[in-house]
Design an enzyme around this catalytic site. Sequence first.
Site, PDB file in Angstrom:
ATOM      1  N   HIS A  51       0.809  -1.214   0.000  1.00 32.50           N
ATOM      2  CA  HIS A  51       0.000   0.000   0.000  1.00 32.50           C
ATOM      3  C   HIS A  51       0.846   1.269   0.000  1.00 32.50           C
ATOM      4  O   HIS A  51       0.312   2.361  -0.176  1.00 32.50           O
ATOM      5  CB  HIS A  51      -0.934   0.015   1.215  1.00 32.50           C
ATOM      6  CG  HIS A  51      -1.975  -1.066   1.191  1.00 32.50           C
ATOM      7  ND1 HIS A  51      -2.859  -1.218   0.148  1.00 32.50           N
ATOM      8  CD2 HIS A  51      -2.268  -2.054   2.074  1.00 32.50           C
ATOM      9  CE1 HIS A  51      -3.658  -2.246   0.392  1.00 32.50           C
ATOM     10  NE2 HIS A  51      -3.311  -2.773   1.554  1.00 32.50           N
TER      11      HIS A  51
ATOM     12  N   ARG B 261       7.391  -5.478   3.007  1.00 34.76           N
ATOM     13  CA  ARG B 261       6.111  -6.111   2.671  1.00 34.76           C
ATOM     14  C   ARG B 261       5.872  -5.955   1.176  1.00 34.76           C
ATOM     15  O   ARG B 261       5.751  -4.830   0.679  1.00 34.76           O
ATOM     16  CB  ARG B 261       4.946  -5.487   3.449  1.00 34.76           C
ATOM     17  CG  ARG B 261       3.614  -6.154   3.060  1.00 34.76           C
ATOM     18  CD  ARG B 261       2.452  -5.765   3.950  1.00 34.76           C
ATOM     19  NE  ARG B 261       1.980  -4.417   3.721  1.00 34.76           N
ATOM     20  CZ  ARG B 261       0.827  -3.921   4.196  1.00 34.76           C
ATOM     21  NH1 ARG B 261       0.043  -4.692   4.934  1.00 34.76           N
ATOM     22  NH2 ARG B 261       0.471  -2.687   3.975  1.00 34.76           N
TER      23      ARG B 261
ATOM     24  N   GLU C  51      -5.327 -12.057   7.936  1.00 35.27           N
ATOM     25  CA  GLU C  51      -6.202 -10.881   7.868  1.00 35.27           C
ATOM     26  C   GLU C  51      -7.554 -11.164   7.217  1.00 35.27           C
ATOM     27  O   GLU C  51      -8.245 -10.234   6.799  1.00 35.27           O
ATOM     28  CB  GLU C  51      -5.486  -9.730   7.141  1.00 35.27           C
ATOM     29  CG  GLU C  51      -4.783 -10.117   5.851  1.00 35.27           C
ATOM     30  CD  GLU C  51      -3.880  -9.016   5.313  1.00 35.27           C
ATOM     31  OE1 GLU C  51      -4.027  -7.853   5.728  1.00 35.27           O
ATOM     32  OE2 GLU C  51      -3.041  -9.319   4.458  1.00 35.27           O
TER      33      GLU C  51
ATOM     34  N   ASP D 280      -7.583  -5.069   7.743  1.00 34.87           N
ATOM     35  CA  ASP D 280      -8.227  -5.954   6.777  1.00 34.87           C
ATOM     36  C   ASP D 280      -9.024  -7.054   7.457  1.00 34.87           C
ATOM     37  O   ASP D 280     -10.038  -7.504   6.919  1.00 34.87           O
ATOM     38  CB  ASP D 280      -7.179  -6.560   5.837  1.00 34.87           C
ATOM     39  CG  ASP D 280      -6.935  -5.682   4.615  1.00 34.87           C
ATOM     40  OD1 ASP D 280      -7.916  -5.292   3.964  1.00 34.87           O
ATOM     41  OD2 ASP D 280      -5.773  -5.367   4.330  1.00 34.87           O
TER      42      ASP D 280
END
Length: 255
Positions: A47, A72, A151, A177
């Site tokens: 993200h 990540r 998640e 999430d």
Amino acid sequence: MTAAPSLAARLRADETIVTAWSTLAVPILAELLGRAGYGAVTLDMQHGAHDIGTVREGIAAARLGGAHAVMRPAVDDFATVSRAFDLGAEAVIMPMVNSVEDALALVGAAKYPPVGARSWGPHRAAMLQGASPADYLAAANAETVALAMIETPAAVEALDEILAVEGLDGIFVGPGDLSLTLSDGASVTPSSETVQSMAAEIAAKARAAGKFAGIFCNTTADARAARDMGFRFLAHGVEMSLLMDAAKAKLAELD
């Protein structure tokens, strides 16, 4: 691999490591966060605005600042897992691991044979760690940390099987999430009692399985609660928010 304890060694010793979260593609911020006292810096390609170039420089910057470098990748981007470790990352957090098959794919990219299928080329990693190629290889599977993000309801349902995957070092709860998927897209409430209770159960299962437990913490209260739940790898503080909060506080001093 290094004179200083690795992230893996510190987690095995049950230390609590707090990682900053880096979303801005400005590598020197990773160094500054390390110098500010963060034990680790997580470079976010899912993200955040990072690409492989800023991850490459951010890993070195984090190490220069005295912090462990974590990355990540985007969902299912297993090729970048191997690249991140080759560039010197000590841990990778793979988002949306919902099944044993996802966990096996993560391990395959993160670990050398016979545990996984990572191919050879850690030249930058060995250089940053001051290790010979042979020394790097001898320690790599134990010293690189592969964390699967839990998640979704599917991941929670498959948690026991995911935790049983050889070579998977631990899990990392994404409460945002998790709340989104539990509510079928109705809300994002990471600090809710439902999500926090589920997080505690996940941490207990991970620790019982001998795996590391990490979590993203949206508030200081959540971070303290997570530590009490048994989580030892805590993400607390996104650099964009830290910068904005500091700027607002500085301007408020003039009022």
